[in-house]
Write a protein that holds these residues in place. Structure first.
Motif, mmCIF file in Angstrom:
data_model
loop_
_atom_site.group_PDB
_atom_site.id
_atom_site.type_symbol
_atom_site.label_atom_id
_atom_site.label_comp_id
_atom_site.label_asym_id
_atom_site.label_seq_id
_atom_site.Cartn_x
_atom_site.Cartn_y
_atom_site.Cartn_z
ATOM 1 N N SER A 192 0.842 -1.206 0.000
ATOM 2 C CA SER A 192 0.000 0.000 0.000
ATOM 3 C C SER A 192 0.872 1.248 0.000
ATOM 4 O O SER A 192 1.857 1.312 0.727
ATOM 5 C CB SER A 192 -0.899 0.031 1.240
ATOM 6 O OG SER A 192 -1.581 1.274 1.294
ATOM 7 N N SER A 240 -1.890 2.454 6.372
ATOM 8 C CA SER A 240 -2.555 1.396 5.615
ATOM 9 C C SER A 240 -3.281 0.367 6.493
ATOM 10 O O SER A 240 -2.707 -0.194 7.423
ATOM 11 C CB SER A 240 -1.492 0.678 4.775
ATOM 12 O OG SER A 240 -1.948 -0.560 4.321
ATOM 13 N N ARG A 241 -4.527 0.100 6.159
ATOM 14 C CA ARG A 241 -5.276 -0.978 6.827
ATOM 15 C C ARG A 241 -4.620 -2.329 6.532
ATOM 16 O O ARG A 241 -4.466 -3.165 7.402
ATOM 17 C CB ARG A 241 -6.705 -1.043 6.270
ATOM 18 C CG ARG A 241 -7.663 -0.161 6.942
ATOM 19 C CD ARG A 241 -9.092 -0.531 6.532
ATOM 20 N NE ARG A 241 -9.987 0.443 7.115
ATOM 21 C CZ ARG A 241 -10.205 1.651 6.584
ATOM 22 N NH1 ARG A 241 -9.630 1.995 5.479
ATOM 23 N NH2 ARG A 241 -11.016 2.500 7.187
ATOM 24 N N THR A 242 -4.293 -2.510 5.257
ATOM 25 C CA THR A 242 -3.665 -3.781 4.870
ATOM 26 C C THR A 242 -2.351 -3.947 5.630
ATOM 27 O O THR A 242 -1.989 -5.046 6.038
ATOM 28 C CB THR A 242 -3.383 -3.812 3.359
ATOM 29 O OG1 THR A 242 -4.314 -2.998 2.689
ATOM 30 C CG2 THR A 242 -3.436 -5.209 2.815
ATOM 31 N N PRO A 245 -3.743 -3.343 -1.046
ATOM 32 C CA PRO A 245 -5.106 -2.818 -1.104
ATOM 33 C C PRO A 245 -5.677 -3.103 -2.486
ATOM 34 O O PRO A 245 -4.912 -3.333 -3.437
ATOM 35 C CB PRO A 245 -4.916 -1.306 -0.913
ATOM 36 C CG PRO A 245 -3.540 -1.017 -1.404
ATOM 37 C CD PRO A 245 -2.723 -2.270 -1.182
ATOM 38 N N VAL A 246 -7.004 -3.119 -2.604
ATOM 39 C CA VAL A 246 -7.611 -3.231 -3.935
ATOM 40 C C VAL A 246 -7.600 -1.843 -4.554
ATOM 41 O O VAL A 246 -8.113 -0.895 -3.981
ATOM 42 C CB VAL A 246 -9.070 -3.740 -3.845
ATOM 43 C CG1 VAL A 246 -9.670 -3.824 -5.248
ATOM 44 C CG2 VAL A 246 -9.126 -5.079 -3.153
ATOM 45 N N LYS A 251 -8.674 -0.154 -8.187
ATOM 46 C CA LYS A 251 -9.294 -0.334 -9.513
ATOM 47 C C LYS A 251 -9.444 -1.812 -9.876
ATOM 48 O O LYS A 251 -8.984 -2.277 -10.924
ATOM 49 C CB LYS A 251 -8.465 0.385 -10.590
ATOM 50 C CG LYS A 251 -8.259 1.874 -10.319
ATOM 51 C CD LYS A 251 -9.551 2.653 -10.536
ATOM 52 C CE LYS A 251 -9.297 4.143 -10.435
ATOM 53 N NZ LYS A 251 -9.190 4.615 -9.030
ATOM 54 N N ALA A 252 -10.053 -2.536 -8.928
ATOM 55 C CA ALA A 252 -10.373 -3.953 -9.143
ATOM 56 C C ALA A 252 -9.163 -4.841 -9.386
ATOM 57 O O ALA A 252 -9.256 -5.860 -10.072
ATOM 58 C CB ALA A 252 -11.381 -4.109 -10.292
ATOM 59 N N SER A 283 -7.027 -5.913 1.282
ATOM 60 C CA SER A 283 -8.223 -5.259 1.822
ATOM 61 C C SER A 283 -8.797 -4.373 0.743
ATOM 62 O O SER A 283 -8.069 -3.824 -0.092
ATOM 63 C CB SER A 283 -7.905 -4.461 3.086
ATOM 64 O OG SER A 283 -7.338 -3.212 2.772
ATOM 65 N N GLY A 284 -10.128 -4.276 0.757
ATOM 66 C CA GLY A 284 -10.801 -3.474 -0.259
ATOM 67 C C GLY A 284 -12.001 -2.765 0.328
ATOM 68 O O GLY A 284 -12.409 -3.052 1.465
ATOM 69 N N GLY A 285 -12.548 -1.853 -0.442
ATOM 70 C CA GLY A 285 -13.718 -1.113 0.017
ATOM 71 C C GLY A 285 -14.993 -1.912 -0.138
ATOM 72 O O GLY A 285 -16.004 -1.626 0.493
ATOM 73 N N SER A 286 -14.952 -2.935 -0.981
ATOM 74 C CA SER A 286 -16.184 -3.644 -1.322
ATOM 75 C C SER A 286 -15.968 -5.152 -1.398
ATOM 76 O O SER A 286 -14.932 -5.620 -1.894
ATOM 77 C CB SER A 286 -16.649 -3.140 -2.697
ATOM 78 O OG SER A 286 -17.528 -4.061 -3.274
ATOM 79 N N HIS A 299 -15.209 -7.074 -4.756
ATOM 80 C CA HIS A 299 -13.894 -7.334 -5.350
ATOM 81 C C HIS A 299 -13.096 -8.415 -4.620
ATOM 82 O O HIS A 299 -11.877 -8.497 -4.764
ATOM 83 C CB HIS A 299 -13.112 -6.016 -5.470
ATOM 84 C CG HIS A 299 -13.615 -5.192 -6.611
ATOM 85 N ND1 HIS A 299 -13.609 -3.824 -6.644
ATOM 86 C CD2 HIS A 299 -14.179 -5.588 -7.781
ATOM 87 C CE1 HIS A 299 -14.140 -3.396 -7.778
ATOM 88 N NE2 HIS A 299 -14.497 -4.454 -8.485
ATOM 89 N N GLU A 309 -12.913 -2.898 4.455
ATOM 90 C CA GLU A 309 -12.451 -1.865 5.389
ATOM 91 C C GLU A 309 -13.032 -2.033 6.796
ATOM 92 O O GLU A 309 -12.311 -1.953 7.790
ATOM 93 C CB GLU A 309 -12.836 -0.482 4.849
ATOM 94 C CG GLU A 309 -12.071 -0.092 3.605
ATOM 95 C CD GLU A 309 -12.678 1.121 2.909
ATOM 96 O OE1 GLU A 309 -13.693 1.656 3.422
ATOM 97 O OE2 GLU A 309 -12.158 1.523 1.858
HETATM 98 C C1 LIG Z 1 -7.053 4.688 -5.862
HETATM 99 C C2 LIG Z 1 -7.962 3.749 -5.117
HETATM 100 C C3 LIG Z 1 -8.677 2.803 -5.827
HETATM 101 C C4 LIG Z 1 -9.519 1.907 -5.148
HETATM 102 N N1 LIG Z 1 -10.199 0.972 -5.873
HETATM 103 C C5 LIG Z 1 -10.987 0.076 -5.225
HETATM 104 C C6 LIG Z 1 -11.695 -0.918 -5.962
HETATM 105 O O1 LIG Z 1 -11.647 -1.002 -7.179
HETATM 106 N N2 LIG Z 1 -12.427 -1.810 -5.264
HETATM 107 C C7 LIG Z 1 -12.526 -1.790 -3.885
HETATM 108 O O2 LIG Z 1 -13.202 -2.643 -3.298
HETATM 109 N N3 LIG Z 1 -11.879 -0.831 -3.169
HETATM 110 C C8 LIG Z 1 -11.112 0.092 -3.801
HETATM 111 N N4 LIG Z 1 -10.454 1.059 -3.077
HETATM 112 C C9 LIG Z 1 -10.567 1.058 -1.605
HETATM 113 C C10 LIG Z 1 -9.341 0.412 -0.945
HETATM 114 O O3 LIG Z 1 -9.058 -0.853 -1.508
HETATM 115 C C11 LIG Z 1 -9.582 0.205 0.551
HETATM 116 O O4 LIG Z 1 -9.844 1.446 1.169
HETATM 117 C C12 LIG Z 1 -8.400 -0.482 1.208
HETATM 118 O O5 LIG Z 1 -8.789 -0.931 2.497
HETATM 119 C C13 LIG Z 1 -7.200 0.455 1.347
HETATM 120 O O6 LIG Z 1 -6.147 -0.268 1.913
HETATM 121 P P1 LIG Z 1 -4.885 0.461 2.561
HETATM 122 O O7 LIG Z 1 -5.395 1.278 3.721
HETATM 123 O O8 LIG Z 1 -4.013 -0.679 3.009
HETATM 124 O O9 LIG Z 1 -4.244 1.292 1.492
HETATM 125 C C14 LIG Z 1 -9.644 1.977 -3.743
HETATM 126 C C15 LIG Z 1 -8.926 2.969 -3.036
HETATM 127 C C16 LIG Z 1 -8.114 3.847 -3.715
HETATM 128 C C17 LIG Z 1 -7.344 4.890 -2.925
#
Ligand SMILES: Cc1cc2nc3c(=O)[nH]c(=O)nc-3n(C[C@H](O)[C@H](O)[C@H](O)COP(=O)(O)O)c2cc1C
Length: 186
Positions: free
Chosen positions: A9, A14-16, A75-76, A78-79, A107-110, A113, A141
């Motif tokens: 990340s 970073s959460r991850t 982190p995820v 853009k998929a 880790s991802g937002g959704s 993915h 998250e």
């Molecule tokens: C540029 C960018 C693109 C992202 N694209 C996606 C995505 O396509 N799908 C998803 O589920 N989350 C997406 N996210 C959310 C991150 O994956 C999520 O917040 C993750 O926990 C961040 O991890 P980190 O804190 O370790 O960086 C995106 C975040 C950013 C900043």
């Protein structure tokens, strides 16, 4: 045995990264030597130019070569996995994961993915010929909560996956140690 944690990340909070560090602490309790490498700490210019001869890239790839197992965390974005993680994987040698056990985490937002680890990261890692890629760990998250006051709180389902991942690493590494001993004895 050494396990290298690779954080992919760009974020310093970073959460991850927190999940990765938690896994590292648990593995340390199990008696493994743990090293950590955050790709964001490597020189960006060298990564962007795939300058695998840059001294810091050489040092980083040597750490990969020395490790018995590697936990790749991303982190995820853009998929898929993060661009900086891919930039680092790109400077590894063609068979850079040969003989190693690999645990992918993301880790991802959704939840939509969840499969990025399987359709995006796993084939990339497999192309470097690891001995084994363990079942991946994916968290959204809300399942990784961190505060100054309470530290890290993981959703029970993720804690369970982490436990399974650690057990998988132990099984795989003990297995390869036994194979080494048998080879020496033969
Ligand atoms: C540029 C960018 C693109 C992202 N694209 C996606 C995505 O396509 N799908 C998803 O589920 N989350 C997406 N996210 C959310 C991150 O994956 C999520 O917040 C993750 O926990 C961040 O991890 P980190 O804190 O370790 O960086 C995106 C975040 C950013 C900043």
């Amino acid at each position: 045995m050494t396990i290298l944690l690779i954080g992919g990340s760009p974020s310093t909070t970073s959460r991850t990264g927190r999940l990765l560090q938690h896994i590292g602490v648990l593995l340390e309790h199990e008696g493994f030597d743990i090293e950590t490498l955050h790709v964001r700490d490597l020189p960006a210019d060298a990564l962007l130019h795939a300058d695998y001869k840059h001294p810091e890239i050489v040092r980083a790839t040597a750490r990969v070569a020395r490790a018995d197992a590697i936990v790749f965390a991303t982190p995820v974005y853009k998929a898929a996995y993060s661009g900086i993680l891919k930039a680092f994987i790109d400077v590894l040698p063609q068979f850079g994961l040969k003989g190693k056990v690999v645990l992918p985490i993301a880790s991802g937002g959704s939840l939509a993915h969840t499969l990025i680890l399987d359709y995006a990261l796993r084939p990339v890692l497999a192309s470097l010929y690891p001995q084994q890629i363990l079942d991946s760990i994916y968290a959204v998250e809300e399942q990784i909560v961190w505060s100054e006051a309470s530290g890290l709180t993981l959703d029970p389902a993720i804690e369970q996956r982490v436990g399974d991942g650690i057990a998988g690493l132990q099984r795989a590494l003990r297995g390869s140690k036994n194979i080494e001993r048998e080879a020496v004895a033969a």
